[in-house]
Design a protein around this motif. Structure first.
Motif, PDB file in Angstrom:
ATOM      1  N   ALA A  66       0.815  -1.218   0.000  1.00 10.84           N
ATOM      2  CA  ALA A  66       0.000   0.000   0.000  1.00 10.84           C
ATOM      3  C   ALA A  66       0.854   1.277   0.000  1.00 10.84           C
ATOM      4  O   ALA A  66       0.472   2.286  -0.580  1.00 10.84           O
ATOM      5  N   GLY A  67       2.008   1.231   0.612  1.00  9.96           N
ATOM      6  CA  GLY A  67       2.883   2.401   0.655  1.00  9.96           C
ATOM      7  C   GLY A  67       3.364   2.848  -0.713  1.00  9.96           C
ATOM      8  O   GLY A  67       3.739   4.011  -0.901  1.00  9.96           O
ATOM      9  N   TYR A  68       3.316   1.956  -1.688  1.00  8.07           N
ATOM     10  CA  TYR A  68       3.760   2.317  -3.030  1.00  8.07           C
ATOM     11  C   TYR A  68       2.778   3.242  -3.740  1.00  8.07           C
ATOM     12  O   TYR A  68       3.176   4.038  -4.584  1.00  8.07           O
ATOM     13  N   ALA A  69       1.494   3.172  -3.388  1.00 11.18           N
ATOM     14  CA  ALA A  69       0.520   4.120  -3.938  1.00 11.18           C
ATOM     15  C   ALA A  69       0.853   5.516  -3.436  1.00 11.18           C
ATOM     16  O   ALA A  69       0.836   6.487  -4.193  1.00 11.18           O
ATOM     17  N   THR A  70       1.191   5.613  -2.173  1.00 10.70           N
ATOM     18  CA  THR A  70       1.607   6.891  -1.594  1.00 10.70           C
ATOM     19  C   THR A  70       2.899   7.376  -2.238  1.00 10.70           C
ATOM     20  O   THR A  70       3.031   8.552  -2.566  1.00 10.70           O
ATOM     21  N   ALA A  71       3.834   6.474  -2.441  1.00 11.61           N
ATOM     22  CA  ALA A  71       5.118   6.845  -3.051  1.00 11.61           C
ATOM     23  C   ALA A  71       4.922   7.421  -4.444  1.00 11.61           C
ATOM     24  O   ALA A  71       5.527   8.444  -4.795  1.00 11.61           O
ATOM     25  N   ASP A  72       4.083   6.769  -5.261  1.00  3.88           N
ATOM     26  CA  ASP A  72       3.857   7.248  -6.630  1.00  3.88           C
ATOM     27  C   ASP A  72       3.154   8.600  -6.649  1.00  3.88           C
ATOM     28  O   ASP A  72       3.282   9.343  -7.617  1.00  3.88           O
ATOM     29  N   GLN A  73       2.425   8.942  -5.598  1.00  2.62           N
ATOM     30  CA  GLN A  73       1.796  10.259  -5.521  1.00  2.62           C
ATOM     31  C   GLN A  73       2.782  11.300  -5.002  1.00  2.62           C
ATOM     32  O   GLN A  73       2.962  12.354  -5.600  1.00  2.62           O
ATOM     33  N   GLU A  74       3.423  10.988  -3.885  1.00  2.39           N
ATOM     34  CA  GLU A  74       4.270  11.961  -3.209  1.00  2.39           C
ATOM     35  C   GLU A  74       5.542  12.308  -3.961  1.00  2.39           C
ATOM     36  O   GLU A  74       6.043  13.419  -3.830  1.00  2.39           O
ATOM     37  N   ILE A  75       6.087  11.395  -4.739  1.00  3.33           N
ATOM     38  CA  ILE A  75       7.337  11.676  -5.451  1.00  3.33           C
ATOM     39  C   ILE A  75       7.167  12.847  -6.418  1.00  3.33           C
ATOM     40  O   ILE A  75       8.094  13.614  -6.657  1.00  3.33           O
ATOM     41  N   PHE A  76       5.962  13.027  -6.939  1.00  2.00           N
ATOM     42  CA  PHE A  76       5.716  14.107  -7.884  1.00  2.00           C
ATOM     43  C   PHE A  76       5.357  15.408  -7.184  1.00  2.00           C
ATOM     44  O   PHE A  76       5.639  16.475  -7.708  1.00  2.00           O
ATOM     45  N   VAL A  77       4.783  15.347  -5.997  1.00  2.00           N
ATOM     46  CA  VAL A  77       4.472  16.552  -5.233  1.00  2.00           C
ATOM     47  C   VAL A  77       5.767  17.197  -4.758  1.00  2.00           C
ATOM     48  O   VAL A  77       5.988  18.389  -4.937  1.00  2.00           O
ATOM     49  N   SER A  78       6.645  16.396  -4.176  1.00  6.17           N
ATOM     50  CA  SER A  78       7.890  16.946  -3.629  1.00  6.17           C
ATOM     51  C   SER A  78       8.881  17.326  -4.722  1.00  6.17           C
ATOM     52  O   SER A  78       9.654  18.256  -4.561  1.00  6.17           O
ATOM     53  N   GLY A  79       8.829  16.617  -5.844  1.00  2.00           N
ATOM     54  CA  GLY A  79       9.792  16.897  -6.909  1.00  2.00           C
ATOM     55  C   GLY A  79       9.336  17.945  -7.899  1.00  2.00           C
ATOM     56  O   GLY A  79      10.134  18.478  -8.656  1.00  2.00           O
ATOM     57  N   GLY A  80       8.035  18.246  -7.914  1.00  2.00           N
ATOM     58  CA  GLY A  80       7.511  19.229  -8.844  1.00  2.00           C
ATOM     59  C   GLY A  80       7.684  18.831 -10.299  1.00  2.00           C
ATOM     60  O   GLY A  80       7.768  19.666 -11.175  1.00  2.00           O
ATOM     61  N   VAL A  81       7.733  17.524 -10.563  1.00  2.00           N
ATOM     62  CA  VAL A  81       7.975  17.015 -11.913  1.00  2.00           C
ATOM     63  C   VAL A  81       6.645  16.754 -12.609  1.00  2.00           C
ATOM     64  O   VAL A  81       5.748  16.158 -12.044  1.00  2.00           O
ATOM     65  N   SER A  82       6.524  17.219 -13.839  1.00  2.00           N
ATOM     66  CA  SER A  82       5.362  16.914 -14.664  1.00  2.00           C
ATOM     67  C   SER A  82       5.685  17.284 -16.100  1.00  2.00           C
ATOM     68  O   SER A  82       6.743  17.828 -16.382  1.00  2.00           O
ATOM     69  N   GLY A  83       4.767  16.979 -16.995  1.00  2.00           N
ATOM     70  CA  GLY A  83       4.968  17.361 -18.384  1.00  2.00           C
ATOM     71  C   GLY A  83       5.503  16.257 -19.267  1.00  2.00           C
ATOM     72  O   GLY A  83       5.896  16.514 -20.391  1.00  2.00           O
TER      73      GLY A  83
END
Length: 107
Positions: A66-83
């Motif tokens: 279950a922690g991997y769902a959180t990881a896949d969400q949080e890695i992009f919030v903290s890193g500001g990566v998108s696009g």
């Protein structure tokens, strides 16, 4: 809801999922691939090509990962990566859930 890449991908990173993703939402971390939940269109193209069955629809994620769902969400919030993963390049670090996993030796 979105797809999530779980523990079996850690230290494997086969990347067959990247080739199948039509929206370029699968990013490479140092030890694991990550699906950006804001970019995933829930098509499921990545799931059947994963050789270690590490990709799950968020609602069907085994409880032990279950922690991997959180990881896949949080890695992009903290890193500001998108696009798109292709334009962004590899992520500089893994989420702490992934970093805490023991390193798997190559076979």
């Amino acid at each position: 809801m979105t797809y999530v890449i779980a523990q079996p991908c850690v230290d494997l990173k086969d990347k067959a999922c990247v080739d199948e993703c039509p929206v370029d939402c699968i990013y490479e971390g140092p030890r694991k691939m990550y699906i950006n939940p804001d970019e995933c269109v829930d098509c499921g193209a990545c799931e059947p090509v994963c050789p270690v069955e590490a990709i799950f629809y968020e609602d069907t994620m085994p409880s032990e990962w279950a922690g991997y769902a959180t990881a896949d969400q949080e890695i992009f919030v903290s890193g500001g990566v998108s696009g798109g993963a292709g334009a962004a390049g590899p992520l500089p670090a893994d989420h702490p859930v992934v970093a805490a996993e023991p390193v798997k030796e190559p076979n």
